[in-house]
Write a protein that holds these residues in place. Structure first.
Motif, PDB file in Angstrom:
ATOM      1  N   ASP A  47       0.846  -1.193   0.000  1.00  0.00           N
ATOM      2  CA  ASP A  47       0.000   0.000   0.000  1.00  0.00           C
ATOM      3  C   ASP A  47       0.882   1.244   0.000  1.00  0.00           C
ATOM      4  O   ASP A  47       1.464   1.612   1.029  1.00  0.00           O
ATOM      5  CB  ASP A  47      -0.900   0.001   1.244  1.00  0.00           C
ATOM      6  CG  ASP A  47      -1.948   1.102   1.204  1.00  0.00           C
ATOM      7  OD1 ASP A  47      -1.739   2.085   0.475  1.00  0.00           O
ATOM      8  OD2 ASP A  47      -2.965   0.979   1.912  1.00  0.00           O
ATOM      9  N   PRO A  48       1.007   1.930  -1.143  1.00  0.00           N
ATOM     10  CA  PRO A  48       1.891   3.103  -1.216  1.00  0.00           C
ATOM     11  C   PRO A  48       1.415   4.269  -0.354  1.00  0.00           C
ATOM     12  O   PRO A  48       2.221   5.114   0.043  1.00  0.00           O
ATOM     13  CB  PRO A  48       1.878   3.470  -2.704  1.00  0.00           C
ATOM     14  CG  PRO A  48       0.644   2.844  -3.252  1.00  0.00           C
ATOM     15  CD  PRO A  48       0.402   1.614  -2.450  1.00  0.00           C
ATOM     16  N   GLU A  49       0.105   4.315  -0.063  1.00  0.00           N
ATOM     17  CA  GLU A  49      -0.383   5.362   0.833  1.00  0.00           C
ATOM     18  C   GLU A  49       0.242   5.201   2.214  1.00  0.00           C
ATOM     19  O   GLU A  49       0.642   6.172   2.859  1.00  0.00           O
ATOM     20  CB  GLU A  49      -1.912   5.293   0.942  1.00  0.00           C
ATOM     21  CG  GLU A  49      -2.649   5.451  -0.379  1.00  0.00           C
ATOM     22  CD  GLU A  49      -2.669   6.880  -0.880  1.00  0.00           C
ATOM     23  OE1 GLU A  49      -2.170   7.765  -0.152  1.00  0.00           O
ATOM     24  OE2 GLU A  49      -3.159   7.117  -1.999  1.00  0.00           O
ATOM     25  N   LEU A  75       8.776   0.229  -7.807  1.00  0.00           N
ATOM     26  CA  LEU A  75       7.572   1.053  -7.843  1.00  0.00           C
ATOM     27  C   LEU A  75       6.281   0.255  -7.739  1.00  0.00           C
ATOM     28  O   LEU A  75       5.196   0.848  -7.720  1.00  0.00           O
ATOM     29  CB  LEU A  75       7.558   1.889  -9.127  1.00  0.00           C
ATOM     30  CG  LEU A  75       8.785   2.785  -9.360  1.00  0.00           C
ATOM     31  CD1 LEU A  75       8.551   3.705 -10.540  1.00  0.00           C
ATOM     32  CD2 LEU A  75       9.138   3.581  -8.116  1.00  0.00           C
ATOM     33  N   GLY A  76       6.364  -1.063  -7.652  1.00  0.00           N
ATOM     34  CA  GLY A  76       5.149  -1.858  -7.621  1.00  0.00           C
ATOM     35  C   GLY A  76       4.647  -2.213  -6.245  1.00  0.00           C
ATOM     36  O   GLY A  76       3.527  -2.706  -6.099  1.00  0.00           O
ATOM     37  N   SER A 107       7.399   2.526  -3.386  1.00  0.00           N
ATOM     38  CA  SER A 107       6.619   3.346  -4.318  1.00  0.00           C
ATOM     39  C   SER A 107       6.026   4.568  -3.629  1.00  0.00           C
ATOM     40  O   SER A 107       5.935   5.649  -4.224  1.00  0.00           O
ATOM     41  CB  SER A 107       5.503   2.510  -4.957  1.00  0.00           C
ATOM     42  OG  SER A 107       4.582   2.069  -3.981  1.00  0.00           O
ATOM     43  N   GLY A 108       5.639   4.417  -2.355  1.00  0.00           N
ATOM     44  CA  GLY A 108       5.093   5.551  -1.631  1.00  0.00           C
ATOM     45  C   GLY A 108       6.149   6.408  -0.965  1.00  0.00           C
ATOM     46  O   GLY A 108       6.051   7.638  -0.955  1.00  0.00           O
ATOM     47  N   GLY A 109       7.189   5.769  -0.402  1.00  0.00           N
ATOM     48  CA  GLY A 109       8.175   6.498   0.385  1.00  0.00           C
ATOM     49  C   GLY A 109       9.271   7.160  -0.412  1.00  0.00           C
ATOM     50  O   GLY A 109       9.796   8.206  -0.002  1.00  0.00           O
ATOM     51  N   ALA A 110       9.673   6.582  -1.553  1.00  0.00           N
ATOM     52  CA  ALA A 110      10.785   7.140  -2.325  1.00  0.00           C
ATOM     53  C   ALA A 110      10.515   8.568  -2.800  1.00  0.00           C
ATOM     54  O   ALA A 110      11.391   9.434  -2.682  1.00  0.00           O
ATOM     55  CB  ALA A 110      11.125   6.230  -3.506  1.00  0.00           C
ATOM     56  N   PRO A 111       9.330   8.879  -3.349  1.00  0.00           N
ATOM     57  CA  PRO A 111       9.077  10.279  -3.724  1.00  0.00           C
ATOM     58  C   PRO A 111       9.125  11.224  -2.530  1.00  0.00           C
ATOM     59  O   PRO A 111       9.557  12.378  -2.662  1.00  0.00           O
ATOM     60  CB  PRO A 111       7.664  10.220  -4.332  1.00  0.00           C
ATOM     61  CG  PRO A 111       7.494   8.816  -4.800  1.00  0.00           C
ATOM     62  CD  PRO A 111       8.227   7.992  -3.785  1.00  0.00           C
ATOM     63  N   VAL A 112       8.701  10.736  -1.367  1.00  0.00           N
ATOM     64  CA  VAL A 112       8.721  11.571  -0.163  1.00  0.00           C
ATOM     65  C   VAL A 112      10.155  11.911   0.240  1.00  0.00           C
ATOM     66  O   VAL A 112      10.487  13.070   0.511  1.00  0.00           O
ATOM     67  CB  VAL A 112       7.990  10.866   0.998  1.00  0.00           C
ATOM     68  CG1 VAL A 112       8.178  11.640   2.308  1.00  0.00           C
ATOM     69  CG2 VAL A 112       6.510  10.705   0.690  1.00  0.00           C
ATOM     70  N   ILE A 113      11.030  10.898   0.266  1.00  0.00           N
ATOM     71  CA  ILE A 113      12.418  11.145   0.660  1.00  0.00           C
ATOM     72  C   ILE A 113      13.125  11.991  -0.386  1.00  0.00           C
ATOM     73  O   ILE A 113      13.986  12.827  -0.062  1.00  0.00           O
ATOM     74  CB  ILE A 113      13.184   9.826   0.923  1.00  0.00           C
ATOM     75  CG1 ILE A 113      14.550  10.103   1.582  1.00  0.00           C
ATOM     76  CG2 ILE A 113      13.395   9.039  -0.343  1.00  0.00           C
ATOM     77  CD1 ILE A 113      14.463  10.737   2.939  1.00  0.00           C
ATOM     78  N   ALA A 114      12.771  11.825  -1.674  1.00  0.00           N
ATOM     79  CA  ALA A 114      13.369  12.646  -2.729  1.00  0.00           C
ATOM     80  C   ALA A 114      13.003  14.109  -2.529  1.00  0.00           C
ATOM     81  O   ALA A 114      13.846  15.006  -2.682  1.00  0.00           O
ATOM     82  CB  ALA A 114      12.917  12.156  -4.101  1.00  0.00           C
ATOM     83  N   GLU A 115      11.744  14.373  -2.184  1.00  0.00           N
ATOM     84  CA  GLU A 115      11.322  15.746  -1.911  1.00  0.00           C
ATOM     85  C   GLU A 115      12.063  16.320  -0.701  1.00  0.00           C
ATOM     86  O   GLU A 115      12.477  17.486  -0.699  1.00  0.00           O
ATOM     87  CB  GLU A 115       9.815  15.786  -1.652  1.00  0.00           C
ATOM     88  CG  GLU A 115       8.963  15.540  -2.889  1.00  0.00           C
ATOM     89  CD  GLU A 115       7.485  15.517  -2.559  1.00  0.00           C
ATOM     90  OE1 GLU A 115       7.142  15.641  -1.358  1.00  0.00           O
ATOM     91  OE2 GLU A 115       6.678  15.379  -3.483  1.00  0.00           O
ATOM     92  N   THR A 116      12.230  15.492   0.333  1.00  0.00           N
ATOM     93  CA  THR A 116      12.938  15.933   1.539  1.00  0.00           C
ATOM     94  C   THR A 116      14.376  16.324   1.220  1.00  0.00           C
ATOM     95  O   THR A 116      14.878  17.363   1.677  1.00  0.00           O
ATOM     96  CB  THR A 116      12.921  14.823   2.603  1.00  0.00           C
ATOM     97  OG1 THR A 116      11.567  14.509   2.958  1.00  0.00           O
ATOM     98  CG2 THR A 116      13.670  15.244   3.852  1.00  0.00           C
ATOM     99  N   LEU A 117      15.057  15.476   0.440  1.00  0.00           N
ATOM    100  CA  LEU A 117      16.439  15.762   0.068  1.00  0.00           C
ATOM    101  C   LEU A 117      16.519  17.029  -0.777  1.00  0.00           C
ATOM    102  O   LEU A 117      17.446  17.839  -0.621  1.00  0.00           O
ATOM    103  CB  LEU A 117      17.015  14.576  -0.713  1.00  0.00           C
ATOM    104  CG  LEU A 117      17.204  13.276   0.072  1.00  0.00           C
ATOM    105  CD1 LEU A 117      17.549  12.130  -0.872  1.00  0.00           C
ATOM    106  CD2 LEU A 117      18.282  13.425   1.135  1.00  0.00           C
ATOM    107  N   HIS A 118      15.574  17.189  -1.670  1.00  0.00           N
ATOM    108  CA  HIS A 118      15.560  18.370  -2.534  1.00  0.00           C
ATOM    109  C   HIS A 118      15.398  19.650  -1.728  1.00  0.00           C
ATOM    110  O   HIS A 118      16.027  20.682  -2.015  1.00  0.00           O
ATOM    111  CB  HIS A 118      14.418  18.241  -3.549  1.00  0.00           C
ATOM    112  CG  HIS A 118      14.417  19.297  -4.605  1.00  0.00           C
ATOM    113  ND1 HIS A 118      13.797  20.521  -4.434  1.00  0.00           N
ATOM    114  CD2 HIS A 118      14.977  19.336  -5.842  1.00  0.00           C
ATOM    115  CE1 HIS A 118      13.964  21.251  -5.515  1.00  0.00           C
ATOM    116  NE2 HIS A 118      14.671  20.558  -6.386  1.00  0.00           N
TER     117      HIS A 118
END
Length: 394
Positions: A73-75, A109-110, A115-126
Motif C-alpha cells: 500500500d503506497p499510501e 515502484l510496484g 513506491s510511496g516512500g521514495a518520492p517523499v524522501i526525494a522531496e525531503t532531500l531536494h
C-alpha cells in the motif's frame, strides 16, 4: 560522480546493496554514503553491504506496519515516510555533503514502502540540500498484476516530479523464461548495477588512468539535467589478455617477433560497433531513441582498446539517430579488466511504450478495484445472512 545512495523499500535496498557490491568488485569509487530504509525488518537483515548502522526501520509505531511491511500500500509507505522523516534525516547527517555531487534514490515502484516512500524522501532531500536528487525506479513486470501496475503508475508520476531525473528499469524486459523469482531479481539487480556503475563512475579519481577524453561529473549532471525519464543502454566485448609467459611462448613460435599492436581501424570499428550494439539492443526501459533530449556515451576498459576515432564516429552516429547535437562522449580507462564496455545514457526519452502499457494496465486495475469495492459489502452480507431473513444474529 560521487553519490549518496538511498535504497527505499525491499527492491530499493537490494539494488543499493548490489550497487555497493559491484563497485567493490570492480575497484570503483562512486558511493560516498549508503542508506537503506524499509518498513520490513526482515528485508533489512538480508542486506550484505549497506552498513548495519545505516539500515533504518520505519513505521514501527504504526499499527498497520509494526516492522512487517506496508502491505503493498503506497499510501501507507508515504505516510510512514513522512511521519518518521526525522529519523531518516538524522541518518542522513552522516552524508559527507561537501564530497558528493548528488543523491540517488532507488525504489521498486510496484510495492508499498518504496513506491510511496521514495518520492517523499526525494522531496525531503531536494528541500534540504542544494545537490541534485536523481531517482532509479524499477517497474514491475506485467504478470505481477494490476495492483502492482496501479502502484507503479501513480509512483512514477510522483517520483519523476520529485527528482531531477528518473532512470527507469523495466523488469518485463529483463525477465527470462524459467527464472525463479529470487534468481530473476538477483540477475536483474546485477544488470542494473553493471549499467549504473559503469555510467556514473566514469572519471573518478580512484587510482585508474586519466585520459584526455575522460568524463567528469559535470558531463553526467548536464545530461541528466533535462528532467523526465531516462534509459541506459549497455554492451560489452571480451578483451584478449595474455600473461608475460604466454606472450613469451607466442614469441618463440613467431621467431621472436613482438606481437603486433591492435590495428587502429579494428579498434575504431569495435568501439563504434559496441555503441551501436548497445543502443539497438535492450535498454533498461525500452524507448524510441530519437525521442531522447540528450545522450552521453562512456567507453570503459583497457586503454589499449580505446579509439578516439571510433568514439567520434559513434557520437556522430548517435547524433543522427537521436536528431540532437546534445551528445557527449568520453572514456574511462581501466587497467587489468578483461572486457571493453559501453554505457549510453538516453536522457528524457518521451516515447516509452512500456510506460504507456503500464498506465493502461493501471487504469484497468483502478476500475476493477473500485468495482470490487462497490460490490464487496453486498456480497459479504449475502454470504453471512440467510435468504429468508429468519435468523437473528447473537
Amino acid at each position: 560522480m560521487n553519490l549518496a545512495v538511498i535504497g527505499f523499500g525491499n527492491a530499493g535496498g537490494k539494488v543499493a546493496d548490489k550497487l555497493l557490491a559491484f563497485e567493490e568488485n570492480t575497484g570503483r569509487s562512486l558511493w560516498r554514503f549508503a542508506l537503506a530504509v524499509n518498513s520490513a525488518e526482515i528485508d533489512l537483515a538480508k542486506l550484505d553491504h549497506v552498513p548495519r548502522d545505516n539500515r533504518i526501520l520505519i513505521g514501527q509505531t504504526d499499527q498497520r506496519v509494526k516492522g512487517r511491511g506496508a502491505g503493498a500500500d503506497p499510501e501507507v509507505g508515504a505516510e510512514i515516510a513522512r511521519r518518521d522523516h526525522q529519523e531518516i534525516e538524522r541518518a542522513m547527517d552522516g552524508v559527507p555533503i561537501h564530497d558528493i555531487d548528488g543523491f540517488l534514490v532507488v525504489a521498486g515502484l510496484g510495492g508499498g514502502t518504496g513506491s510511496g516512500g521514495a518520492p517523499v524522501i526525494a522531496e525531503t532531500l531536494h528541500d534540504r540540500y542544494a545537490e541534485p536528487v536523481y531517482g532509479l525506479g524499477i517497474l514491475p513486470s506485467a504478470d505481477e498484476g494490476g495492483r502492482a501496475a496501479f502502484n507503479a503508475a501513480r509512483s512514477l508520476t510522483s517520483f519523476t516530479e520529485a527528482t531531477e531525473n528518473l532512470i527507469c528499469f523495466d523488469n518485463d524486459t529483463w525477465r527470462q523464461h524459467g527464472d525463479s523469482v529470487e534468481m530473476g531479481y538477483d540477475r536483474t539487480n546485477e544488470e542494473i548495477a553493471r549499467r549504473v556503475v559503469t555510467l556514473l563512475a566514469a572519471g573518478e579519481l580512484d587510482g585508474s588512468q586519466i585520459s584526455e577524453a575522460a568524463m567528469d561529473s559535470s558531463d553526467v549532471k548536464r545530461t541528466l539535467a533535462t528532467g523526465g525519464v531516462s534509459s541506459i543502454a549497455f554492451a560489452s566485448s571480451e578483451v584478449e589478455s595474455r600473461t608475460r609467459e604466454q606472450r613469451g611462448l607466442i614469441n618463440r613460435f613467431t621467431n621472436g617477433h613482438e606481437e603486433s599492436e591492435p590495428d587502429e581501424n579494428d579498434l575504431t570499428m569495435k568501439v563504434h560497433g559496441l555503441v551501436r550494439k548497445a543502443v539497438t539492443s535492450r535498454l533498461t526501459v525500452p524507448a524510441e531513441i530519437d525521442s531522447a533530449e540528450r545522450s552521453l556515451v562512456v567507453v570503459s576498459g583497457p586503454p589499449s582498446e580505446f579509439s578516439q576515432k571510433g568514439l567520434r564516429r559513434a557520437r556522430e552516429w548517435l547524433e543522427r539517430e537521436t536528431d540532437s547535437v546534445e551528445v557527449l562522449a568520453g572514456d574511462d580507462p581501466r587497467e587489468g579488466v578483461d572486457s571493453l564496455s559501453v554505457a549510453v545514457l538516453l536522457s528524457n526519452v518521451t516515447r516509452v511504450d512500456r510506460i504507456d502499457a503500464l498506465q493502461d494496465q493501471a487504469v484497468d486495475a483502478k476500475s476493477n478495484i473500485q468495482q470490487q469495492a462497490d460490490t464487496r459489502e453486498d456480497e459479504i452480507n449475502d454470504l453471512i445472512t440467510d435468504d429468508a431473513g429468519e435468523l437473528d444474529p447473537l
